[in-house]
Design a protein around this motif. Structure first.
Motif, short mmCIF file in Angstrom:
data_model
loop_
_atom_site.label_atom_id
_atom_site.label_comp_id
_atom_site.label_asym_id
_atom_site.label_seq_id
_atom_site.Cartn_x
_atom_site.Cartn_y
_atom_site.Cartn_z
N TYR A 44 0.51 -12.68 9.66
CA TYR A 44 1.94 -12.89 9.50
C TYR A 44 2.48 -13.59 10.73
CZ TYR A 44 2.95 -9.11 12.84
OH TYR A 44 3.04 -8.34 13.99
N THR A 45 3.57 -14.31 10.57
CA THR A 45 4.25 -14.91 11.71
C THR A 45 5.37 -13.97 12.13
OG1 THR A 45 5.91 -16.09 10.39
CG2 THR A 45 3.79 -17.20 10.77
N CYS A 46 5.88 -14.16 13.34
CA CYS A 46 6.97 -13.29 13.79
C CYS A 46 8.23 -13.51 12.97
CB CYS A 46 7.23 -13.51 15.28
SG CYS A 46 5.83 -12.95 16.30
N ALA A 47 8.41 -14.71 12.43
CA ALA A 47 9.55 -14.95 11.55
C ALA A 47 9.41 -14.17 10.25
CB ALA A 47 9.68 -16.45 11.25
N GLN A 48 8.17 -13.83 9.87
CA GLN A 48 7.94 -13.06 8.65
C GLN A 48 8.00 -11.55 8.88
OE1 GLN A 48 4.04 -14.73 7.74
NE2 GLN A 48 4.86 -15.77 5.94
N ALA A 49 8.09 -11.12 10.13
CA ALA A 49 8.07 -9.68 10.43
C ALA A 49 9.13 -8.89 9.66
CB ALA A 49 8.20 -9.45 11.93
N PRO A 50 10.38 -9.38 9.54
CA PRO A 50 11.34 -8.62 8.73
C PRO A 50 10.90 -8.46 7.28
CG PRO A 50 12.49 -10.16 10.16
CD PRO A 50 11.04 -10.49 10.25
N SER A 51 10.24 -9.48 6.74
CA SER A 51 9.72 -9.38 5.37
C SER A 51 8.62 -8.34 5.29
CB SER A 51 9.20 -10.74 4.89
OG SER A 51 10.25 -11.69 4.80
N VAL A 52 7.76 -8.29 6.31
CA VAL A 52 6.71 -7.27 6.35
C VAL A 52 7.34 -5.88 6.36
CG1 VAL A 52 4.75 -6.36 7.65
CG2 VAL A 52 5.11 -8.83 7.53
N LEU A 53 8.39 -5.71 7.17
CA LEU A 53 9.06 -4.42 7.25
C LEU A 53 9.70 -4.03 5.92
CD1 LEU A 53 10.75 -4.73 10.75
CD2 LEU A 53 8.95 -3.12 10.12
N ARG A 54 10.37 -4.98 5.28
CA ARG A 54 10.99 -4.67 3.99
C ARG A 54 9.93 -4.28 2.95
NH1 ARG A 54 13.68 -9.29 5.26
NH2 ARG A 54 12.77 -10.48 3.54
N SER A 55 8.77 -4.92 3.04
CA SER A 55 7.69 -4.61 2.10
C SER A 55 7.13 -3.21 2.35
CB SER A 55 6.57 -5.65 2.23
OG SER A 55 7.02 -6.94 1.89
N ILE A 56 6.87 -2.89 3.62
CA ILE A 56 6.34 -1.56 3.95
C ILE A 56 7.36 -0.49 3.56
CG2 ILE A 56 5.61 -0.03 5.83
CD1 ILE A 56 4.61 -2.51 7.31
N TYR A 57 8.63 -0.74 3.84
CA TYR A 57 9.71 0.19 3.49
C TYR A 57 9.72 0.46 1.99
CZ TYR A 57 14.71 1.43 2.79
OH TYR A 57 15.91 2.01 2.42
N ARG A 58 9.66 -0.59 1.21
CA ARG A 58 9.67 -0.42 -0.25
C ARG A 58 8.40 0.32 -0.71
NH1 ARG A 58 12.49 -2.61 -4.57
NH2 ARG A 58 13.82 -3.77 -3.14
N TYR A 59 7.27 0.02 -0.08
CA TYR A 59 6.01 0.68 -0.44
C TYR A 59 6.07 2.17 -0.08
CZ TYR A 59 0.93 1.49 -0.72
OH TYR A 59 -0.32 1.97 -1.03
N HIS A 60 6.61 2.48 1.11
CA HIS A 60 6.72 3.89 1.51
C HIS A 60 7.62 4.67 0.55
CE1 HIS A 60 5.55 3.44 6.07
NE2 HIS A 60 4.53 3.26 5.24
N VAL A 61 8.76 4.08 0.20
CA VAL A 61 9.76 4.82 -0.58
C VAL A 61 9.46 4.80 -2.07
CG1 VAL A 61 12.21 4.94 -1.19
CG2 VAL A 61 11.54 4.44 1.16
N GLN A 62 9.31 3.62 -2.64
CA GLN A 62 9.23 3.51 -4.09
C GLN A 62 7.81 3.68 -4.63
OE1 GLN A 62 11.40 -0.16 -5.12
NE2 GLN A 62 13.16 1.15 -5.49
N SER A 63 6.81 3.32 -3.85
CA SER A 63 5.44 3.47 -4.33
C SER A 63 4.82 4.81 -3.91
CB SER A 63 4.57 2.32 -3.79
OG SER A 63 5.02 1.07 -4.27
#
Length: 524
Positions: free
Chosen positions: A367-386
């Motif tokens: 991942y690039t550092c510009a993509q880090a917020p997207s990585v966080l949103r993905s992990i967040y959704r995976y933690h909560v909804q999955s």
């Protein structure tokens, strides 16, 4: 009572609409601008719907032609999905019905880049993830929505997937492939630089001025909100959940900020009582209790935040000279685009912070550092909804460029109960470094960020980063429930649970982080 409530809301909204538009707005806008701080939320149209979605696909038994994983036996339990087109996604993981069941085996995926690109090579997904999560005896730890899960893996923009799972023993029931699309964050992404301002030495007068100006920002923000919570929400275009998350940080930055600005060490020392100001619902005890407790979202509006009664004059605070590092810049949940609608409402706190556990997210380094917020949103959704967790598991996250992010909601200066180190979430905090550091060496910016963050956060609780902490185990595979364990104040996940986390290369850097963190606090 419902009729009365509805009438009250209607009267409140009518009153707000009748207020002059200029009320408190010029001051609220001018102070952050003069300080170079992130602007407070202003009267804007309602915030756009935050995108993002999860596709959940049940796995199927694979025939002989699709089941080869190299090694193993022909009668191994193998499930998966053959190559197929799917809606766009960027992160993958596997979940199953029983959170107490372990997946002993191999999980591999390959993906196709969006737009008809080439297929990737097979990539391994980390199967040992049960050591992350809430302690067993907490409400979150035995929630009905909990599922077993692998670690998530970041694969980038993709629209095709293939997966194969081979069990060394019978696989858990209900295996599903989770494909997470993080969506686009409203307002763009943070800058790619580490976001750590150079260290400066402020005179007492300069630091006092900085504190006074920051306090004025908070006062102005609170004044504008005191008109009525409902009216302010409408003007800011924020939901109650968004307002609550921002509200618990208003002692540190203007309401609605995308980031909390860095301070010099001197200014941090002067703001210490304000950073520790309690946030409690009316009628609740403001001091955190020995057992984790929940404060509802609606109790967190900025007009309820009170400065601590024991706050001292700047000259008195300067004489105290606490051991605390300069507050680093922290990108808030609003800054990385967290969708506050999906988490469980309310904030859960523990009593104090005695230790910091360092993790790697095991999501890979592609991942690039510009993509880090997207990585966080993905992990967040995976933690909560999955996975069925109440919120993002870690208290903070750090990307490869050294940017620091707010994790679980509840206030960055508060002792928020996380779900990161099974058995040791009480009286601790968790820091996830985005990436996999089993064989890859973490960048120097990562180690510096961990040192700066711990110097400040542990300093809020009087903890020496080079010292030790005694924590009581909530149960795990290294220490039985109820045992008192001596750990480093900055520990690796593997110190509290038998796991590879945070990876051998990152774990080997924790000694450097401890030494640097102590120096940031002003210790020899």
């Amino acid at each position: 009572m419902r009729c009365s409530l509805a009438s009250s809301i209607a009267v409140t909204c009518a009153t707000v609409l009748a207020l002059p538009v200029s009320l408190a707005a010029p001051a609220a806008a001018a102070v952050p601008s003069a300080l170079g701080l992130p602007p407070a939320a202003t009267a804007q149209p309602p915030a756009p719907e935050l995108p993002g979605a999860t596709q959940s696909l049940p796995l199927e038994p694979l025939d002989a032609g699709d089941r080869s994983l190299g090694g193993g036996t022909d009668d191994a339990d193998v499930q998966g999905l053959t190559r197929r087109d799917v809606r766009p996604f960027s992160l993958v993981g596997v979940v199953w019905d029983d959170p107490t069941a372990a997946l002993h085996g191999v999980v591999q995926v390959r993906t196709r880049a969006t737009g008809g690109g080439a297929w990737s090579e097979w990539q391994d997904v980390e199967t040992h993830n049960e050591e992350h999560g809430a302690d067993p005896d907490t409400a979150e730890g035995h929630g009905r929505a909990l599922k077993g899960s692998t670690a998530p893996l970041w694969v980038g923009d993709s629209d095709g997937v293939e997966i194969r799972v081979r069990g060394d023993e019978p696989l858990p029931e209900g295996l599903r492939l989770e494909l997470v699309d993080p969506g686009e964050a409203p307002g763009g992404t943070p800058a790619q630089d580490p976001g750590q301002e150079p260290e400066t030495t402020a005179t007492p007068a300069t630091a006092a001025t900085e504190v006074a100006e920051a306090t004025a920002v908070t006062a102005v923000t609170k004044a504008s909100w005191s008109r009525t919570a409902a009216g302010s929400l409408a003007l800011a275009g924020l939901s109650a959940a968004q307002a609550a998350v921002s509200g618990v940080n208003t002692q540190l930055a203007p309401f609605g900020s995308a980031w909390i600005p860095a301070l010099s060490k001197e200014a941090t020392e002067l703001t210490l009582p304000f950073a520790q100001a309690p946030h409690a619902a009316p009628g609740e005890a403001q001091a955190p209790q020995a057992a984790p407790h929940v404060i509802p979202d609606e109790a967190q509006a900025p007009d309820e935040v009170q400065a601590p009664a024991e706050a001292q004059a700047p000259e008195q605070l300067a004489a105290a000279k606490p051991y605390i590092g300069p507050r680093p810049k922290i990108i808030t949940r609003a800054g990385w685009g967290a969708d506050e609608r999906i988490r469980e409402k309310g904030f859960v706190y523990t009593k104090t912070i005695k230790a910091a556990f360092v993790h790697h997210s095991a999501t890979g380094n592609n991942y690039t550092c510009a993509q880090a917020p997207s990585v966080l949103r993905s992990i967040y959704r995976y933690h909560v909804q999955s996975s069925g967790w109440r919120d993002f598991g870690y208290n903070f996250a750090v990307d490869k460029c050294g940017n620091i992010y707010e994790g679980r909601a509840g206030g960055v200066a508060k002792p928020v109960l996380g779900a990161h180190t099974l058995g040791f979430n009480t009286n601790s905090m968790g820091i996830a470094v985005l990436g996999t550091f089993t064989k890859s060496t973490p960048p120097a910016a990562v180690v510096t960020a961990v040192a700066r963050l711990t110097a400040w956060k542990l300093g809020l609780h009087g903890v020496n980063p080079k010292g030790s902490a005694y924590l009581v185990s909530g149960g795990g595979n290294l220490y039985k429930k109820g045992s008192t364990v001596k750990l480093n104040a900055i520990a690796g996940h593997r110190d509290g649970f038998a796991t590879e986390c945070p990876g051998a290369r990152l774990y080997g850097k924790l000694g450097t982080a401890r030494t640097s963190s102590a120096k940031y606090q002003g210790r020899s």
